[in-house]
Scaffold this motif. Sequence first.
Motif, short mmCIF file in Angstrom:
data_model
loop_
_atom_site.label_atom_id
_atom_site.label_comp_id
_atom_site.label_asym_id
_atom_site.label_seq_id
_atom_site.Cartn_x
_atom_site.Cartn_y
_atom_site.Cartn_z
N THR A 205 0.85 -1.19 0.00
CA THR A 205 0.00 0.00 0.00
C THR A 205 0.89 1.24 0.00
N ASP A 206 0.33 2.34 -0.47
CA ASP A 206 1.04 3.61 -0.52
C ASP A 206 0.53 4.55 0.56
N GLU A 207 1.42 5.40 1.06
CA GLU A 207 0.96 6.55 1.82
C GLU A 207 0.16 7.44 0.89
N ALA A 208 -0.78 8.20 1.45
CA ALA A 208 -1.67 9.02 0.62
C ALA A 208 -0.89 9.95 -0.31
N ALA A 209 0.17 10.57 0.20
CA ALA A 209 0.94 11.53 -0.61
C ALA A 209 1.57 10.84 -1.81
N ALA A 210 2.11 9.63 -1.60
CA ALA A 210 2.72 8.89 -2.71
C ALA A 210 1.67 8.47 -3.72
N ALA A 211 0.52 8.02 -3.24
CA ALA A 211 -0.55 7.58 -4.14
C ALA A 211 -1.04 8.73 -5.01
N VAL A 212 -1.09 9.94 -4.43
CA VAL A 212 -1.54 11.10 -5.19
C VAL A 212 -0.58 11.39 -6.34
N VAL A 213 0.72 11.36 -6.06
CA VAL A 213 1.70 11.64 -7.12
C VAL A 213 1.68 10.53 -8.17
N LYS A 214 1.64 9.28 -7.74
CA LYS A 214 1.62 8.16 -8.69
C LYS A 214 0.35 8.18 -9.55
N ALA B 258 -19.71 14.83 -4.93
CA ALA B 258 -19.82 15.03 -3.49
C ALA B 258 -19.44 13.78 -2.70
N GLN B 259 -19.37 12.63 -3.36
CA GLN B 259 -19.06 11.39 -2.66
C GLN B 259 -17.63 10.92 -2.90
N GLY B 260 -16.78 11.79 -3.45
CA GLY B 260 -15.39 11.44 -3.66
C GLY B 260 -14.63 11.43 -2.34
N THR B 261 -14.12 10.27 -1.94
CA THR B 261 -13.49 10.16 -0.62
C THR B 261 -12.04 9.68 -0.69
N THR B 262 -11.41 9.78 -1.86
CA THR B 262 -9.99 9.48 -1.95
C THR B 262 -9.22 10.80 -2.02
N PRO B 263 -7.95 10.80 -1.59
CA PRO B 263 -7.17 12.05 -1.66
C PRO B 263 -7.04 12.58 -3.08
N TRP B 264 -7.22 11.70 -4.08
CA TRP B 264 -7.09 12.10 -5.48
C TRP B 264 -8.46 12.20 -6.17
N ALA B 265 -9.52 12.37 -5.39
CA ALA B 265 -10.88 12.36 -5.93
C ALA B 265 -11.05 13.37 -7.06
N THR B 266 -11.93 13.05 -7.99
CA THR B 266 -12.20 13.87 -9.17
C THR B 266 -12.68 15.27 -8.77
N ARG B 267 -12.08 16.28 -9.37
CA ARG B 267 -12.47 17.66 -9.09
C ARG B 267 -13.56 18.17 -10.03
N SER B 268 -13.54 17.71 -11.26
CA SER B 268 -14.59 18.11 -12.21
C SER B 268 -14.73 17.02 -13.25
N TRP B 269 -15.95 16.88 -13.80
CA TRP B 269 -16.19 15.85 -14.81
C TRP B 269 -15.53 16.19 -16.14
N GLU C 38 -10.89 10.87 8.86
CA GLU C 38 -10.25 11.03 7.55
C GLU C 38 -9.05 11.96 7.64
N PRO C 39 -8.13 11.90 6.68
CA PRO C 39 -6.90 12.70 6.76
C PRO C 39 -7.11 14.21 6.65
N ASP C 40 -8.22 14.64 6.05
CA ASP C 40 -8.50 16.08 5.96
C ASP C 40 -9.99 16.31 6.09
N GLU C 41 -10.36 17.57 6.39
CA GLU C 41 -11.76 17.86 6.70
C GLU C 41 -12.68 17.64 5.50
N ARG C 42 -12.23 18.04 4.30
CA ARG C 42 -13.12 17.90 3.15
C ARG C 42 -13.44 16.43 2.89
N THR C 43 -12.41 15.58 2.95
CA THR C 43 -12.65 14.15 2.75
C THR C 43 -13.56 13.61 3.84
N GLY C 44 -13.35 14.10 5.10
CA GLY C 44 -14.19 13.67 6.21
C GLY C 44 -15.64 14.06 6.02
N LEU C 45 -15.87 15.29 5.54
CA LEU C 45 -17.25 15.74 5.31
C LEU C 45 -17.89 14.97 4.16
#
Length: 686
Positions: free
Chosen positions: A281-290, A497-508, A652-659
């Motif tokens: 498994t990757d740390e969140a920061a590594a997964a985001v870059v990869k 609104a249901q994106g819960t990964t650190p790399w979740a989609t920002r726009s379609w 969750e690691p950050d508030e937005r993901t937690g919400l």
Amino acid sequence: MSASAHDPLDDPLARERSHLAASRSALRAMREDVEALDIRDVTANWVNAEVLSRQIDERIKALADLSDTPLFFGRLNYLHAPGAEQAEGAEGEQFYIGRRHVHDADGDPMVIDWRAPVSQPFYRASRNDPMDVGLRRRFGYTGGDLTAYEDEHLSDPAEPSGGATTSKLLQQEIERPRVGPMRDIVATIQPEQDEIVRSGLSGTVCVQGGPGTGKTAVGLHRVAYLLYAHRERLARTGTLVIGPNRSFLHYIEQVLPALGELEVQQATVDDLVAHVEVRGTDEAAAAVVKGDARMAEVLRRALYSHVALPTEPVVVVRGSRRWRVPAYELEDIVRELLQRDIRYGAAREALPQRIAHAVLVQMERSGEAPDDRVQDAVARNSAVKAAVKEIWPAVDPAKLVLRLLTDAEFLAEHAAGVLDEDEQKTILWARPVRSAKSAKWSSADAVLIDEAADLIQRTHSLGHVVLDEAQDLSPMQYRAVGRRCTTGSATVLGDLAQGTTPWATRSWDEALAHLGKKEGVIEELTAGFRVPTDVIAYASRLLPHIAPGLTPVASVRENPGFFEVRTTTETSEVVAACEELLSNEGSTGLIAADARIPVLAEALTAAGIPYLAPGEETTRDTRLTLVPASLTKGLEYDYVVLDEPQAVVDGEPDERTGLRRLYVALTRAVSGLIVTHSAPVPPQLA
């Protein structure tokens, strides 16, 4: 609903039941006709026999009559005969609309497939636009037994023309509790959903839909429609449904077979890119870059760095003659291949033929007349093979990615100007690895290997791909999916609104670009059919903080459901709320932050209340499921107790993901929700 008369011939319900029985008999006869086929005299060899036998078996399965599933769910009475292209219609003719086509012994239709053009007004017609329909009749069922009907006289001037009252049978079907896997929605497809379902094969459609809007069902029914409208083409090119995990695929796997479609493949993104075994498994920061799309350029640079411009000539010996291709001519060949838009592997395969062609030109100039066999022989010459190995070596995708992740200098060379130093350090492995086989690959690494594999050899493309819960994909995962439909189209389903990964989609729009489908059309479903009004209104308070600009879901349910927020001081009060909801018929879910699960499990055990883990099927005696908040996506319960909303956010690691995780948890209830809290609820809900 019309009342039954004493004479069965004058009883509409009795007549409809009679038609149902006759239709079931006709379907059984269709199945028996296929079962009775003798293929011994029509197959030239055993291969043809096997293929035809398999096709017959699939056809028999497709004609199965599911006893607890209505064979038809509606009826249309047209005022006039449909157009010339639908010549089977006659004035005043009626059509029964169902899950599949059924005909009698003479070939006359008894049930029309819901996907046929003549069925479309069942979903689209209204009093404002009756589409030449005089009567639309809906049927109510208990199990497989027809028990009620309801009529709409769409072209009757005596009927009100404005907003008609909602169909009771339609509402009951929409709100009916689900037991077991997901079922089809052919009886309840709404006009805005039908528009998406019947959109053409050539176009990619992205459906943004909040909780309870039916986006998953719409995507699956679009596949069924496309298979009906373009069966020959899709039978040749293939279709694929991609879900977030195996549990989700298990939940939806019966929808298409219930509609007679058995050939659709199902997979997760991890299944698609399973070139290596994932054990890490990757740390969140590594997964985001990869997962960043920039990694595609890093991989491309690293791959093509293996190509070396030639510095020595190639000398081919044939008999007593020696043919020399000078280094400058070889360099021209290599540069021309590099400039062409072809895969690394395809160019490598072309290189020996190009060198051989240069030799053949010299042979012809000297008066010889070589043919293609000579060129092939030269291409296989040991000197040519050695030159190709030196100039354009074979590259293993996994070894390429491994070197990037373990060799700091190699990564720095090819990530220069693409990834900064911190990003490079983030993805570098701390410990050396002996081989690609012994490496503990992560899911993100597997996607990188898939990208590299595609740079070397083109990935096979399908005719249509459905991608569900797409909001949680990284850009590199979108690219992996896009490779599977480069020559086809896609249906993308999700909720920002249901994106819960650190790399979740920002726009379609961004997601479609990564998918390679910039021309895709974005549709938004905002009518909620499964979530109670008060519940979705409460959850929607989070939208400005988790997905600004997204249209809130508006519940269209007549049954408002049950909703309450309670302040508690003891865990026993949470257990009491579960007991209260268990007094109702149906399933109950207790959703809590992952860290709270052991405490709640102990409290339930002490109270003598049995419970299940997510994915386990409820029984009459055990109807409560204890659900960690991290596993709630895609699940649904008749009633829900949501414990400590702030703890869900804090998990969750950050508030937005937690919400966003909280938004998902709040919208799992179909009939009722109790929110319990001792700590204050998040201020965004106030």
